[in-house]
Write a protein that holds these residues in place. Structure first.
Motif, mmCIF file in Angstrom:
data_model
loop_
_atom_site.group_PDB
_atom_site.id
_atom_site.type_symbol
_atom_site.label_atom_id
_atom_site.label_comp_id
_atom_site.label_asym_id
_atom_site.label_seq_id
_atom_site.Cartn_x
_atom_site.Cartn_y
_atom_site.Cartn_z
ATOM 1 N N LYS A 62 0.813 -1.222 0.000
ATOM 2 C CA LYS A 62 0.000 0.000 0.000
ATOM 3 C C LYS A 62 0.842 1.265 0.000
ATOM 4 O O LYS A 62 0.437 2.291 -0.552
ATOM 5 N N PHE A 63 1.990 1.220 0.657
ATOM 6 C CA PHE A 63 2.827 2.417 0.805
ATOM 7 C C PHE A 63 4.235 2.111 0.282
ATOM 8 O O PHE A 63 5.168 1.879 1.053
ATOM 9 N N LYS A 64 4.337 2.103 -1.030
ATOM 10 C CA LYS A 64 5.564 1.630 -1.681
ATOM 11 C C LYS A 64 6.785 2.511 -1.395
ATOM 12 O O LYS A 64 7.920 2.041 -1.438
ATOM 13 N N ASN A 65 6.552 3.796 -1.115
ATOM 14 C CA ASN A 65 7.669 4.715 -0.890
ATOM 15 C C ASN A 65 8.024 4.885 0.577
ATOM 16 O O ASN A 65 8.911 5.663 0.916
ATOM 17 N N LEU A 66 7.325 4.168 1.447
ATOM 18 C CA LEU A 66 7.564 4.301 2.885
ATOM 19 C C LEU A 66 8.642 3.305 3.330
ATOM 20 O O LEU A 66 8.586 2.119 2.998
ATOM 21 N N ASN A 67 9.590 3.807 4.101
ATOM 22 C CA ASN A 67 10.659 2.959 4.631
ATOM 23 C C ASN A 67 10.132 2.191 5.844
ATOM 24 O O ASN A 67 9.784 2.796 6.862
ATOM 25 N N ILE A 68 10.035 0.879 5.718
ATOM 26 C CA ILE A 68 9.479 0.038 6.789
ATOM 27 C C ILE A 68 10.527 -0.958 7.250
ATOM 28 O O ILE A 68 11.085 -1.701 6.437
ATOM 29 N N LYS A 69 10.784 -0.979 8.555
ATOM 30 C CA LYS A 69 11.739 -1.935 9.117
ATOM 31 C C LYS A 69 10.992 -2.817 10.113
ATOM 32 O O LYS A 69 10.426 -2.321 11.087
ATOM 33 N N SER A 70 10.963 -4.110 9.861
ATOM 34 C CA SER A 70 10.238 -5.052 10.713
ATOM 35 C C SER A 70 11.237 -5.856 11.543
ATOM 36 O O SER A 70 12.164 -6.466 10.996
ATOM 37 N N ILE A 71 11.016 -5.860 12.856
ATOM 38 C CA ILE A 71 11.968 -6.501 13.767
ATOM 39 C C ILE A 71 11.232 -7.523 14.625
ATOM 40 O O ILE A 71 10.277 -7.178 15.342
ATOM 41 N N ILE A 72 11.661 -8.764 14.527
ATOM 42 C CA ILE A 72 11.099 -9.813 15.383
ATOM 43 C C ILE A 72 11.951 -9.858 16.645
ATOM 44 O O ILE A 72 13.158 -10.117 16.589
ATOM 45 N N GLY A 73 11.321 -9.579 17.762
ATOM 46 C CA GLY A 73 12.102 -9.534 19.001
ATOM 47 C C GLY A 73 11.226 -9.298 20.208
ATOM 48 O O GLY A 73 10.009 -9.123 20.108
ATOM 49 N N ASP A 74 11.892 -9.292 21.375
ATOM 50 C CA ASP A 74 11.223 -9.176 22.664
ATOM 51 C C ASP A 74 11.645 -7.866 23.320
ATOM 52 O O ASP A 74 12.831 -7.516 23.302
ATOM 53 N N ILE A 75 10.700 -7.152 23.919
ATOM 54 C CA ILE A 75 11.032 -5.874 24.566
ATOM 55 C C ILE A 75 11.824 -6.083 25.860
ATOM 56 O O ILE A 75 12.283 -5.102 26.467
ATOM 57 N N ASN A 76 12.003 -7.326 26.282
ATOM 58 C CA ASN A 76 12.876 -7.608 27.426
ATOM 59 C C ASN A 76 14.313 -7.885 26.995
ATOM 60 O O ASN A 76 15.175 -8.102 27.846
ATOM 61 N N ASP A 77 14.534 -7.843 25.685
ATOM 62 C CA ASP A 77 15.892 -8.021 25.157
ATOM 63 C C ASP A 77 16.567 -6.646 25.122
ATOM 64 O O ASP A 77 16.414 -5.876 24.167
ATOM 65 N N ILE A 78 17.322 -6.331 26.179
ATOM 66 C CA ILE A 78 17.936 -5.000 26.317
ATOM 67 C C ILE A 78 18.886 -4.720 25.156
ATOM 68 O O ILE A 78 18.922 -3.616 24.602
ATOM 69 N N GLY A 79 19.672 -5.731 24.789
ATOM 70 C CA GLY A 79 20.630 -5.561 23.691
ATOM 71 C C GLY A 79 19.926 -5.201 22.386
ATOM 72 O O GLY A 79 20.390 -4.335 21.637
ATOM 73 N N LEU A 80 18.799 -5.850 22.112
ATOM 74 C CA LEU A 80 18.031 -5.562 20.894
ATOM 75 C C LEU A 80 17.514 -4.129 20.916
ATOM 76 O O LEU A 80 17.615 -3.403 19.912
ATOM 77 N N LEU A 81 16.975 -3.701 22.077
ATOM 78 C CA LEU A 81 16.446 -2.343 22.183
ATOM 79 C C LEU A 81 17.544 -1.299 21.971
ATOM 80 O O LEU A 81 17.316 -0.285 21.296
ATOM 81 N N LYS A 82 18.710 -1.541 22.532
ATOM 82 C CA LYS A 82 19.834 -0.608 22.340
ATOM 83 C C LYS A 82 20.187 -0.487 20.861
ATOM 84 O O LYS A 82 20.396 0.614 20.341
ATOM 85 N N LYS A 83 20.230 -1.626 20.183
ATOM 86 C CA LYS A 83 20.584 -1.637 18.764
ATOM 87 C C LYS A 83 19.526 -0.905 17.932
ATOM 88 O O LYS A 83 19.860 -0.073 17.071
ATOM 89 N N VAL A 84 18.258 -1.203 18.202
ATOM 90 C CA VAL A 84 17.172 -0.585 17.433
ATOM 91 C C VAL A 84 17.142 0.926 17.644
ATOM 92 O O VAL A 84 17.066 1.708 16.685
ATOM 93 N N PHE A 85 17.201 1.376 18.898
ATOM 94 C CA PHE A 85 17.108 2.810 19.184
ATOM 95 C C PHE A 85 18.341 3.570 18.696
ATOM 96 O O PHE A 85 18.222 4.701 18.212
ATOM 97 N N SER A 86 19.512 2.946 18.803
ATOM 98 C CA SER A 86 20.735 3.653 18.382
ATOM 99 C C SER A 86 20.840 3.735 16.859
ATOM 100 O O SER A 86 21.297 4.752 16.318
ATOM 101 N N GLU A 87 20.410 2.691 16.161
ATOM 102 C CA GLU A 87 20.531 2.683 14.697
ATOM 103 C C GLU A 87 19.351 3.382 14.007
ATOM 104 O O GLU A 87 19.552 4.135 13.053
#
Length: 615
Positions: A335-360
């Motif tokens: 539906k939104f071909k020009n929209l940048n979409i990043k899909s991440i499979i993960g758990d909000i209790n994974d601190i390392g994942l959250l750091k990576k997602v928020f920093s990048e």
């Protein structure tokens, strides 16, 4: 054969219309001469007819083309088209008289012939169009073979009349056999030949006597209580129930003018939510937006509305449900071909994942919709509830503060009001921590509370639908159980609006109206299926499950809670919190969670909530 005929008509339609008009113009002119001479046309005047006919035909066809008489669809001919036909004939007659005087002299054609020709031509050109419409409405091709569905319209107002016209324009939809209206002044009157047969209480008898197969509710402005009452009156076996959408949705372009089946959200009958899109766009347009629980009911609708209305720079979707996230991503990318979409499979209790997602990804707005929400299930899985709803929310709040997110919206619940179950306690703890952090952060933290969302994953409506499809029984905990309800879209739009209003630390409460009894909701859903609760579908009371209440706490206290500039959003009074003490208590709670000590976990949760109210 039929397909070939239709293809031929479509291909040569304009040419056929041109020849039909040429024939009628010629016939009209000939009949004018015949009338002038009492059907005994002299040879000299026949020569005049032959001589002037080409000039007349050229003028009339040219003028008809100018007035658009070759472009209209005859099946929709109206008074407007008749006016155009009259105007075109007046102009053509004036031009023809002027031209005749110039070319042939004043006496070649009698003035009586001009008058006759004008009258006959209007009658023939207009008549064939109206005759086509009448034949199509009354004897539509496919309907000669199949009996039309008989339809009863509830509501003899403007919407009902528009609906009647639509049925007549498209006879394949069905045949309107009568109106139902509560206005006593309208009883036994007729509207465009269709009689008003009684009030809502007469629906079962009228439907049975007239052999109706469909009932259409044509009252777009009706409130939920009225719709539910009408549905209760429409309990007639084997009859489909449909509804005309609200006119506000049609005008806004959200829906086309068409009938649809009655949906569960129609039973709420609230006014369409209006939001200040300009205000919301200020914090979402060209911004990176992160949504947790993106594959859930609320999260996925948040994704759709943000992408559709507010044109973000990008969407970051976090969820641990791989399947649902995959299909949501496919939907959004298509539906939104020009929209940048990043899909991440993960758990909000994974601190390392959250750091990576928020920093990048560097999100600027966060909607935290990830939560475990099923009350009885959370009573059996207390540790999981606290890990996800409390500690996971704390992790998200810490990350948003550390990486300087502009706005953070926590999706909360009405069960956080005076909580008596684990799910409510866990969401209240998340609110408490959010409010405490908001005091010492540049990030604008806020929470939004609302009740049950109709049609959301695992909610009562999909459960009842499955039970109805299976032939019953419908299971209800208690005959007096009642809940606050809201549609998914309504909830999401108000969450977005609350995000624009907040300045930090607020708990917004959405005005959800009155609580609806679950038994009434079940009865209405069974009626919408053309069945009767207790007769066609069984009913079973299973008793309240652990952690459940008969009625929810009052979600909104209009005397106590502050009014915002949006008439459906209020602000709950904030509690005074000792941030240092709260941080220590959360650490203790985390220790009990890690050691899976359920009793101490529950005791600590209740202690924190109690102290927050005491302070």
């Amino acid at each position: 054969m039929k397909k070939a005929y239709k293809a031929f008509i479509l291909k040569y339609r304009r040419l056929l219309i041109l020849f039909a008009n040429l024939f009628l113009v010629s016939l009209s002119y000939y009949l004018s001469f015949m009338l002038r001479f009492d059907c005994n046309l002299p040879t000299d005047y026949f020569k005049v007819f032959i001589k002037t006919l080409p000039f007349l035909a050229l003028i009339k066809l040219s003028v008809f083309y100018y007035f658009g008489l070759f472009r209209g669809l005859w099946r929709y001919v109206s008074i407007y088209d008749l006016k155009q036909i009259i105007k075109a004939n007046i102009v053509a007659t004036v031009v023809f008289i002027s031209g005749s005087i110039f070319l042939y002299g004043a006496s070649i054609v009698s003035r009586f012939i001009f008058v006759n020709d004008f009258i006959i031509c209007v009658f023939l050109i207009g008549g064939i169009r109206f005759l086509t419409r009448i034949i199509r409405e009354r004897y539509h091709g496919p309907l000669l073979e199949n009996e039309r569905v008989k339809v009863l319209i509830v509501g003899a107002g403007e919407a009902g009349i528009l609906l009647l016209k639509e049925y007549r324009h498209n006879p394949t939809l069905g045949e309107v056999i009568g109106f139902i209206d509560d206005d006593k002044a309208k009883q036994n009157e007729t509207i465009q030949g269709v009689r008003i047969l009684g009030d809502r209480n007469a629906i079962p008898k009228v439907a049975k006597d007239c052999n109706a197969r469909e009932i259409v509710l044509a009252i777009p402005s009706a409130k939920g209580e009225v719709i539910r009452d009408l549905i209760a009156c429409c309990k007639v076996p084997n009859i489909k129930l449909k509804i005309v959408p609200g006119l506000a949705k049609i005008i806004s372009g959200e829906l086309k003018i068409s009938l649809r089946e009655v949906r569960p959200e129609d039973l709420l009958g609230r006014e369409t939510v209006s939001i200040d899109e300009c205000e919301i766009a200020k914090y979402l347009r060209d911004k990176k937006v992160l949504i947790t629980g993106a594959a859930g009911s609320i999260g996925s609708e948040l994704c759709r509305q943000v992408a559709l209305r507010f044109h973000p720079a990008g969407l970051i979707l976090i969820d641990h449900n791989e399947n649902n996230l995959y299909f949501l991503t496919l939907e959004l990318k298509s539906k939104f071909k020009n929209l940048n979409i990043k899909s991440i499979i993960g758990d909000i209790n994974d601190i390392g994942l959250l750091k990576k997602v928020f920093s990048e990804c560097k999100p600027q707005a966060v909607f935290h919709a990830a939560a475990y929400k099923h009350v009885p299930l959370m009573e059996e899985n207390q540790i999981a509830a606290v890990k996800n709803n409390v500690l996971g929310s704390r992790n998200m709040i810490y990350a948003a503060h550390h990486y300087k997110v502009d706005r953070f919206v926590l999706v909360s619940t009405d069960k956080a009001v005076n909580p008596v179950n684990i799910m409510g306690l866990s969401k209240r703890l998340a609110e408490i921590f959010l409010q405490a952090k908001a005091r010492r952060s540049k990030t604008k933290f806020m929470a939004v509370r609302f009740g049950n969302v109709l049609g959301s994953d695992g909610s009562v409506v999909p459960l009842f639908k499955k039970q109805i499809e299976a032939g019953g029984p419908i299971t209800i905990t208690h005959p007096d159980t009642a809940r606050y309800f809201m549609s998914i879209k309504e909830a999401v739009l108000l969450v977005l609006q609350a995000g624009a209003i907040g300045v930090g630390g607020e708990i917004f409460i959405l005005d959800m109206g009155e609580q609806i009894k679950i038994l009434d909701l079940a009865r209405d859903l069974v009626s919408l299926s053309g069945l009767e609760l207790g007769k066609d579908i069984g009913l079973e009371y299973i008793g309240l499950r652990p952690g459940e209440k008969i009625r929810e706490e009052m979600l909104l206290d209009k005397e106590k809670d502050k009014v915002t500039k949006h008439n459906k959003i209020y602000i709950s009074q904030a509690d005074e919190l000792d941030v240092v003490t709260l941080r220590k208590q959360m650490k203790e709670l985390e220790g009990y969670v890690n050691s899976t000590d359920k009793e101490k976990v529950v005791k600590k949760m209740k202690e924190i909530v109690r102290k927050s109210h005491a302070e």
